[in-house]
Scaffold this motif. Structure first.
Motif, PDB file in Angstrom:
ATOM      1  N   UNK B 228      62.679  88.010   8.208  1.00 37.47           N
ATOM      2  CA  UNK B 228      62.856  88.339   9.624  1.00 37.47           C
ATOM      3  C   UNK B 228      62.127  87.392  10.570  1.00 37.47           C
ATOM      4  N   UNK B 229      61.830  87.911  11.770  1.00 38.05           N
ATOM      5  CA  UNK B 229      61.261  87.090  12.853  1.00 38.05           C
ATOM      6  C   UNK B 229      59.948  86.416  12.472  1.00 38.05           C
ATOM      7  N   UNK B 232      60.662  83.369  10.573  1.00 42.89           N
ATOM      8  CA  UNK B 232      61.183  82.304  11.444  1.00 42.89           C
ATOM      9  C   UNK B 232      60.032  81.548  12.104  1.00 42.89           C
ATOM     10  N   UNK B 249      61.481  90.528   1.114  1.00 44.74           N
ATOM     11  CA  UNK B 249      62.052  90.501   2.470  1.00 44.74           C
ATOM     12  C   UNK B 249      61.986  91.922   3.001  1.00 44.74           C
ATOM     13  N   UNK B 252      63.837  93.535   5.766  1.00 42.96           N
ATOM     14  CA  UNK B 252      65.292  93.633   5.689  1.00 42.96           C
ATOM     15  C   UNK B 252      65.786  94.783   4.802  1.00 42.96           C
ATOM     16  N   UNK B 259      71.296  91.088   8.233  1.00 43.68           N
ATOM     17  CA  UNK B 259      70.913  90.731   9.600  1.00 43.68           C
ATOM     18  C   UNK B 259      71.269  89.282   9.884  1.00 43.68           C
ATOM     19  N   UNK B 260      71.263  88.932  11.161  1.00 40.53           N
ATOM     20  CA  UNK B 260      71.450  87.532  11.530  1.00 40.53           C
ATOM     21  C   UNK B 260      70.144  86.979  12.079  1.00 40.53           C
ATOM     22  N   UNK B 261      70.047  85.679  12.027  1.00 38.31           N
ATOM     23  CA  UNK B 261      68.858  84.996  12.515  1.00 38.31           C
ATOM     24  C   UNK B 261      69.202  83.536  12.688  1.00 38.31           C
ATOM     25  N   UNK B 262      68.218  82.734  13.072  1.00 36.07           N
ATOM     26  CA  UNK B 262      68.506  81.310  13.272  1.00 36.07           C
ATOM     27  C   UNK B 262      68.964  80.660  11.964  1.00 36.07           C
TER      28      UNK B 262
END
Lengths: 336, 336
Positions: B228-229, B232, B249, B252, B259-262
């Motif tokens: 997650x964040x 990142x 993770x 999650x 989930x989506x992320x960069x």
């Protein structure tokens, strides 16, 4: 006798904001004099255009310094020595360097390597025997570590690197599946380059389904030249202990900011996948060995060199922009 | 003489939809008879609750089969042999197995290992000398490959695995930074476990800034327990040739869908980063060697075992749910 020579070159006029366009470049002229001690005057025969150059047009530092606005676009080129002020090169030598998008250039002797056009065509030194071939070679063999019978999927498969990756994977005894952007490209991959299957991603909203058909045993190695949705679809089919070779992310280069996509880490974890980025320069010490093997494969007919040659110096920007429109098959070169 | 023994166990009553809750579990009773030939009746002393169990509560296959609804939750436990119908174990032996969330169990002889409570406390065989410690050990040393002086960042640093990872990294001569969810945890990491710095992510909307402060030379190894964040933010500070160890993770696991992320691939590529998932079971052949080293470190005081022990069989679901609320420090165990 002093010479004054007119030179045409293409400079970065402005940094692209997203999609690169003709207006980001400008063709300018200058006059070149005699080369200083240790310098060589070369005349370009072939100029290379490569996706990585798009990154250098941004202002931020990547693994190489950004191009400066107002300066010539540097990149691989081959050509002929016109005048030498060095003991190491003679007029008439065919050389490889990185003087970039210009018709002529004065370069330092230690920035050139002499090439033997009798061993392979001069243009091959920008393709299968150049950084392109070396990128395919080290990415697949060092990071991918293929074994006989494994399934290798290559995106951007008809591109300069992808077309070589697939062929090397075939030579290693792998099952090879390519993803490319036209039926013509897919036909080339299957009929001429020995890919076991090729998928035209433009015919499918999602390549996952056709991929499942041609990868019944999943994916052991994914050689990624494109990134984005196509890569997501491949990665959903990834096997335990698979390797994902991050070579290029061409779908992302023209984006002004970092895109979002599915968080893949859980999938990589469950399947114990290795995802690794690499840059060919990191393998500099092994270039000679790799070039010898690539030349062997080329000369024995195991490896076919795919080149797409556009003629005319002023065509360079168009050839470069075309890389991002999926126009080229194989290595994109401009013949001067 | 035949025995009939009452046994209490906790079964999966329903699969969690997103966040796991008490209602997903049920405490049931059964009667156990004499063990068959080759079987052993054990009484639980310690039961382990672990984040990976959340994945097994989903219906889809991960690296281990999903739990079945209506069946006992399997997992690591230690206990005492009450009755043995095997030549390999005697009444009174202290053993380690995976009979899970039950007070007593009849198990196969080949599913047990005898443990020596004189070498380390029994509970350590579920923590630093068990799968938790082995996970930290193999993830950091085999995937992370730390070198002296490198900067290692650990997320979930006060958790069972994270707290050991940081200590092993310190033993390897690395600079160690932990990310955890309370000031109390950060204090423990810095004062007791020898972390060079710890960041309470709950005090910062984005951990990137405080991380930059305590990682002036960037991040060479990121041991990721959370995803997650937070991940990142760490990955934006990643160095060339860094390694990202995907161990967990946990952010999650309770999400109903991916989930989506960069998209991180461009960053991994430019910096030649290796991101790799692993599972401790893949290193089974090296368990003995690793346990011996971990025991050495433990007994010499280089490694401290952090345990959070809750008492009472019926507390198991709450202890498990607490893992996802960031409540535990170190290895979460339930003393029966």
């Amino acid at each position: 006798m002093a010479i004054i020579m007119k030179n045409r070159k293409i400079i970065l006029k402005s940094r692209p904001a997203g999609q690169v366009v003709q207006e980001n470049f400008e063709l300018t002229e200058e006059e070149l004099g005699d080369p200083d001690k240790g310098d060589i005057l070369v005349k370009s025969n072939y100029v290379s255009v490569d996706p990585y150059m798009r990154n250098r047009m941004n202002s931020f530092k990547s693994y190489v310094a950004p191009y400066k606005v107002g300066q010539v676009i540097e990149g691989d080129a081959t050509g002929c020595v016109i005048r030498s002020n060095s003991d190491r090169f003679r007029e008439g030598d065919i050389v490889h360097g990185s003087w970039g998008w210009q018709e002529n250039a004065i370069v330092k002797e230690n920035s050139l390597t002499r090439i033997n056009p009798d061993m392979a065509p001069e243009s091959a030194y920008l393709g299968v025997l150049g950084l392109t071939g070396l990128t395919a070679y080290f990415g697949l063999l060092e990071i991918g570590q293929p074994s006989v019978g494994e399934t290798v999927v290559v995106s951007g498969a008809a591109g300069s690197t992808g077309s070589i990756v697939g062929q090397i994977a075939r030579i290693q005894g792998c099952r090879v599946v390519g993803i490319a952007g036209s039926d013509q490209k897919c036909k080339l991959l299957e009929k001429k380059l020995g890919f076991d299957a090729a998928i035209n991603y433009k015919s499918h909203p999602n390549v996952r389904k056709p991929l499942m058909k041609v990868c019944p045993d999943g994916v052991d190695i994914y050689f990624d030249n494109v990134g984005g949705d196509i890569s997501d679809s491949v990665i959903y089919l990834i096997n335990n202990f698979a390797r994902i070779v991050l070579c290029g992310q061409i779908s992302q280069y023209n984006q002004a900011r970092m895109a979002t996509g599915p968080r893949l880490q859980s999938l990589l974890l469950i399947h114990r996948v290795k995802m690794q980025g690499f840059i060919v320069f990191d393998y500099r010490e092994k270039y000679d060995e790799a070039m010898a093997r690539l030349a062997d494969w080329l000369n024995s007919g195991l490896l076919t060199s795919q080149e797409n040659i556009i003629r005319g110096f002023e065509q360079i920007p168009a050839a470069f922009i075309g890389l991002f429109e999926g126009e080229n098959i194989g290595k994109q070169l401009v013949r001067i």
